[in-house]
Design an enzyme around this catalytic site. Structure first.
Site, PDB file in Angstrom:
ATOM      1  N   GLY A 240     -11.756 -10.586  -5.187  1.00 21.82           N
ATOM      2  CA  GLY A 240     -10.985 -10.551  -3.951  1.00 21.82           C
ATOM      3  C   GLY A 240     -11.373  -9.345  -3.114  1.00 21.82           C
ATOM      4  N   CYS A 267     -14.281  -8.590 -10.932  1.00 14.72           N
ATOM      5  CA  CYS A 267     -14.309  -7.838  -9.677  1.00 14.72           C
ATOM      6  C   CYS A 267     -12.927  -7.255  -9.348  1.00 14.72           C
ATOM      7  CB  CYS A 267     -14.861  -8.721  -8.561  1.00 14.72           C
ATOM      8  SG  CYS A 267     -15.410  -7.774  -7.115  1.00 14.72           S
ATOM      9  N   HIS A 352     -20.211 -10.122 -10.823  1.00 10.20           N
ATOM     10  CA  HIS A 352     -19.928 -11.548 -10.665  1.00 10.20           C
ATOM     11  C   HIS A 352     -20.780 -12.389 -11.624  1.00 10.20           C
ATOM     12  CE1 HIS A 352     -17.339 -11.685  -7.005  1.00 10.20           C
ATOM     13  NE2 HIS A 352     -17.831 -10.464  -6.887  1.00 10.20           N
ATOM     14  N   GLU A 354     -20.527 -15.423 -12.251  1.00 11.56           N
ATOM     15  CA  GLU A 354     -20.620 -16.834 -11.842  1.00 11.56           C
ATOM     16  C   GLU A 354     -21.875 -17.117 -11.015  1.00 11.56           C
ATOM     17  OE1 GLU A 354     -18.635 -14.848  -8.378  1.00 11.56           O
ATOM     18  OE2 GLU A 354     -18.519 -14.704 -10.554  1.00 11.56           O
TER      19      GLU A 354
END
Length: 375
Positions: A240, A267, A352, A354
């Site tokens: 975020g 994060c 991250h 992903e």
């Protein structure tokens, strides 16, 4: 169309807009990725920021609906050295300029982006403004100086979902109950995961679903009791934007959930988990943003090349070593990149895993989350 970029310290750059008229104010940051601009633009973590790309030519492969990481574009403006108005890629459905215009985001090209980046690296990330409407340098600098900035602001409330939703068939599924989506072998999903939406990216949901999880996304303001009432197998804390200490109430919620269910944070989720442990956060000089950040896994000794996007970090000296173990560090500045609680089933990383955009080195972390829920 002429565009002026003004920083709060009085530094001025002149370029030209490739998206028409407009004015945008925000924190000017840079990203060193050579590709993945669509994923960067649709990452909610860039809310309140003006993004500068260091790679010189942007727009080459256009835009396509499959690479969206959220339902909107989040930076206030997008700055590039040279915009390519004629994309060439079989997946492309529209050029970058048209995409930015759809979401009202100002795009500027034709100036020395690397000079801007060098200045930010020396002076630090700072407030700035981009305008085609006001071309008076002194006026623009004054506007930049008077902007409130990101420190202490609750940016999550601008991007978190208003209502819970599920994830099925590679898209959001409206509703407040866990989805009944089937896995590839037509069995019900193995684990139920409640994901706090602090500015979540779709690829986090895609990977959780691929790993056999039913996912229920909930607003950032959801209470601990409401989460426990869903009886999930695990809790996921998403990425975020902004200052973790500016997000009201969430730290207390996560602290209440510690030890109740396995928790995995990414994060901003990592930073909020750190605050829940009792640690402090601080603002990095110019942040970590790019797809080539080296991180050392202290448990395996391996170095991972990671995708990152953050301007705040957990203060190492504020962590209680008896409760929290540092598992990953950034090899550029030795900042904390990963933590694991010694007593509760909770772990997190600053980067991250992903890989949207970026390398796939860290997808094993989702498997560790699955294993934690199995245990």
């Amino acid at each position: 169309m002429k565009a002026i970029i003004a920083l709060e310290d009085g530094t001025i750059f002149e370029g030209k807009s490739f998206t028409g008229r407009g004015e945008a104010i925000g924190e000017i940051v840079f990203n060193t990725s050579m590709s993945g601009y669509q994923e960067i633009l649709t990452d909610p973590s860039y809310t309140g920021q003006i993004v500068t790309m260091t790679y010189p030519m942007i727009g080459n492969y256009g835009i396509n609906p499959e690479d969206m990481e959220s339902s909107s574009v989040h930076p206030k403006a997008f700055l590039v050295k040279e915009y390519n108005a004629f994309p060439s890629n079989y997946r492309s459905t529209q050029p970058l300029a048209q995409f930015l215009e759809t979401y009202g985001v100002l795009g500027v090209e034709g100036f020395d982006t690397r000079a801007l980046v060098r200045h930010i690296r020396k002076a630090g990330a700072m407030k700035g403004i981009v305008s085609t409407e006001d071309l008076d340098h002194a006026s623009l600098v004054k506007k930049a100086q008077e902007w409130t900035g990101l420190v202490g602001q609750n940016m999550v409330e601008r991007v978190s979902c208003e209502k819970p939703y599920g994830w099925a068939d590679n898209m959001p599924l409206s509703g407040s109950n866990f989805s009944t989506a089937k896995s590839a072998d037509n069995n019900e999903k193995a684990f139920k995961v409640v994901a706090f939406d602090f500015g979540i990216k779709y690829n986090q949901l895609r990977i959780l679903a691929e790993k056999g999880c039913q996912v229920q996304v909930v607003p950032a303001t959801t209470s601990a009791q409401a989460v426990l009432d869903m009886n999930p197998d695990g809790i996921f804390l998403s990425n975020g934007p902004g200052d973790p200490e500016g997000v009201e109430g969430v730290v207390d919620t996560i602290r209440e959930l510690l030890g109740k269910k396995p928790i995995f944070g990414i994060c901003l989720g990592h930073q909020i988990l750190g605050l829940a442990y009792g640690a402090r956060s601080y603002k990095l000089k110019f942040g970590h943003r790019g797809g080539n950040q080296p991180v050392k896994n202290l448990e395996t000794g391996k170095v991972e090349i990671t995708s990152q996007n953050h301007g705040f970090c957990i203060d190492t000296t504020s962590l209680n070593e008896e409760d929290v173990k540092i598992t990953h560090i950034n090899l550029n500045d030795n900042s904390v990149e990963g933590m694991r609680h010694r007593k509760f089933p909770a772990f997190s990383v600053q980067y991250h895993p992903e890989h949207a955009p970026g390398p796939h080195d860290a997808t094993y972390l989702f498997d560790e989350f699955i294993e934690m829920m199995q245990q």
